[in-house]
Design a protein around this motif. Structure first.
Motif, PDB file in Angstrom:
ATOM      1  N   UNK A   6     -20.793  27.491  26.390  1.00 31.21           N
ATOM      2  CA  UNK A   6     -20.445  28.499  27.364  1.00 31.21           C
ATOM      3  C   UNK A   6     -21.441  28.828  28.551  1.00 31.21           C
ATOM      4  N   UNK A   7     -22.808  28.758  28.149  1.00 26.52           N
ATOM      5  CA  UNK A   7     -23.620  28.897  29.228  1.00 26.52           C
ATOM      6  C   UNK A   7     -23.796  27.909  30.360  1.00 26.52           C
ATOM      7  N   UNK A   8     -23.391  26.619  29.830  1.00 28.72           N
ATOM      8  CA  UNK A   8     -23.277  25.600  30.868  1.00 28.72           C
ATOM      9  C   UNK A   8     -21.922  25.750  31.601  1.00 28.72           C
ATOM     10  N   UNK A   9     -21.010  26.191  30.927  1.00 29.31           N
ATOM     11  CA  UNK A   9     -19.521  26.543  31.410  1.00 29.31           C
ATOM     12  C   UNK A   9     -19.679  27.376  32.630  1.00 29.31           C
ATOM     13  N   UNK A  10     -20.527  28.405  32.411  1.00 35.52           N
ATOM     14  CA  UNK A  10     -20.781  29.576  33.269  1.00 35.52           C
ATOM     15  C   UNK A  10     -21.585  29.034  34.732  1.00 35.52           C
TER      16      UNK A  10
END
Lengths: 308, 308
Positions: free
Chosen positions: A227-231
């Motif tokens: 999710x951190x990469x997605x954000x």
């Protein structure tokens, strides 16, 4: 409080920021709160303002210069828009007076663009630009935010501007959309390569935004993407798309004045470089709005006030 | 109820649709409700299904074929994705059995795309496409919705597809964003020239989406633009942008099979024509999902059932 010449306030939809300034612009005290328009409409604008001033010990009679959504139709007193082309050094002359028994209070107007260039409005950013032109700025300025502004300034005059809903789209997609779980992280890391990848893709293929967004979810579902990469990628896609649009409207983004604070400074500087900018000069947005309000206060309140 | 061979169900995130079919596919009865995944997770999937069947007097033993989000990880039983390239006539062979003491129940799998073409997923639309290939369809299909799907079908096989978040963006912007007041109207009028204008602008300048969106608000603020026109323009901008993206991925949109129901039929037909499509063949999405489920049921439940 001694030595206060005037008070300046940046009063937006969701935040309130106040500075007590000396005649030469030095900051003597500062107050910040979340009492934006939504809160202040309920609590009462004058009560919010005077409570902050009382907390600082600012006496009656010390004048106040404000900007931002406080001058919207839904604000305290409406400060009618000044139409483009708009001379920034004339903003103070259009400030509207707010009735008060405590002190002189003025609200600076926002700017409106009508006609063929496309309807658009700003409230608050024009005051940041007022600070820039005092240093002789001429060219394209980018002011990131919930509603990012891109502005062409020519000889102290705003000739053309455009708003992009980048920050609001980011917030909506992150909190309320089907993407929420796929981008559930505290903040965008500017160093994350996923941010730069997103910027490049947003710049190169802005027509694929709706698809690129959904694929954030698919990558999380199918490949367990962090999710951190997605954000970071979400932020990059939106900012990249904004820059592609700005280049369409304002021409190649070679030299840009970036008026920003906080993480937007890093994200937009990286994105502007990826978009081909050779020169990005960063101006602190907080310092700019304060300096713009100070300049307007010196014009509107020419006599030095003696605190009561 | 007499003559029921099998039951077919399209069970999505927010809706439940059930048909009782004869062996030849004739519709003997229908049930619709808002008991989508969110509701059914609380009430219990089997209780929701059996309650509808009891209301129709469908006996024990009559089999059920389902598709949609009911087969997601968060659904009743997970029906693992089939990867592209995916033969549609093999979907039924991948259906997952749901444990039940009342009757045979199967859920059709969705499709997943991995690798260079970009991670993407669908659940439900593959079943609509199963109906199309039974008529020999080959080419590009557009399935508008909350998450619109664009699909290339070659010789009965899904070779490539792409999802666009068009419907969800429309919903978010209309209900939750700063645009809400500027687009506050009941529905988009397909005949409104503002819709066609929006499509043209979305097609021609998709990189300006974030700016075009904000200008809906500015036009309402400055020029008193009618919210109904704002809503039509918002819809046009988003659909135009989707079509620009689809053309980027799938090539010129000359011939498109439009699988849609309700107002999406009119809006997308107009938009596709503006995008240069010479042929748009409309297929009713409800009829397609029913026919696809029916085809799968005939394969999965080869013996005719005698209702108890």
């Amino acid at each position: 409080m001694d030595g206060v010449s005037h008070i300046v306030v940046d009063w937006g939809t969701s935040s309130f920021r106040l500075w007590a300034l000396a005649r030469d612009g030095r900051v003597l005290a500062e107050r910040r709160s979340g009492q934006g328009l939504l809160t202040a409409t309920t609590e009462g604008f004058e009560i919010v303002l005077e409570t902050h001033l009382a907390a600082l010990g600012v006496g009656e009679g010390v004048p106040v210069m404000m900007c931002g959504m406080v001058g919207a139709r839904s604000g305290w007193v409406e400060a009618a828009y000044v139409d483009t082309p708009a001379r920034l050094d004339r903003l103070a002359a259009h400030a509207v007076a707010v009735p008060s028994t405590h002190r002189p209070i003025r609200i600076l107007p926002g700017l409106a663009q009508r006609g063929a260039a496309g309807a658009d409005v700003m409230r608050g950013e024009e005051t940041q630009l007022l600070s820039l032109i005092r240093d002789g700025f001429d060219g394209i300025a980018c002011l990131p935010g919930t509603h990012s502004k891109w502005v062409r300034v020519e000889k102290g005059t705003v000739s053309h501007f455009a708003t992009f809903m980048t920050g609001e789209l980011f917030h909506l997609l992150r909190t309320t959309s089907v993407l929420a779980a796929a981008v559930e992280a505290a903040a965008v890391e500017p160093d994350d390569p996923a941010f730069a990848d997103g910027v490049r893709e947003g710049l190169a293929m802005p027509e694929l935004l709706g698809n690129q967004l959904f694929r954030l979810r698919a990558a999380w579902l199918l490949a367990g993407e962090e999710p951190a990469r997605g954000l970071a990628r979400l932020s990059g896609l939106l900012i990249g798309g904004e820059l592609a649009g700005a280049a369409k409207l304002f021409g190649p983004l070679a030299e840009v004045a970036l008026v920003a604070s906080g993480s937007a400074v890093f994200l937009y500087r990286i994105a502007l470089m990826l978009a081909g900018a050779s020169t990005v000069i960063v101006h602190d947005a907080d310092a700019c709005v304060r300096a713009g309000l100070h300049a307007a206060a010196l014009i509107a309140f020419p006599q030095e006030k003696v605190p009561a």
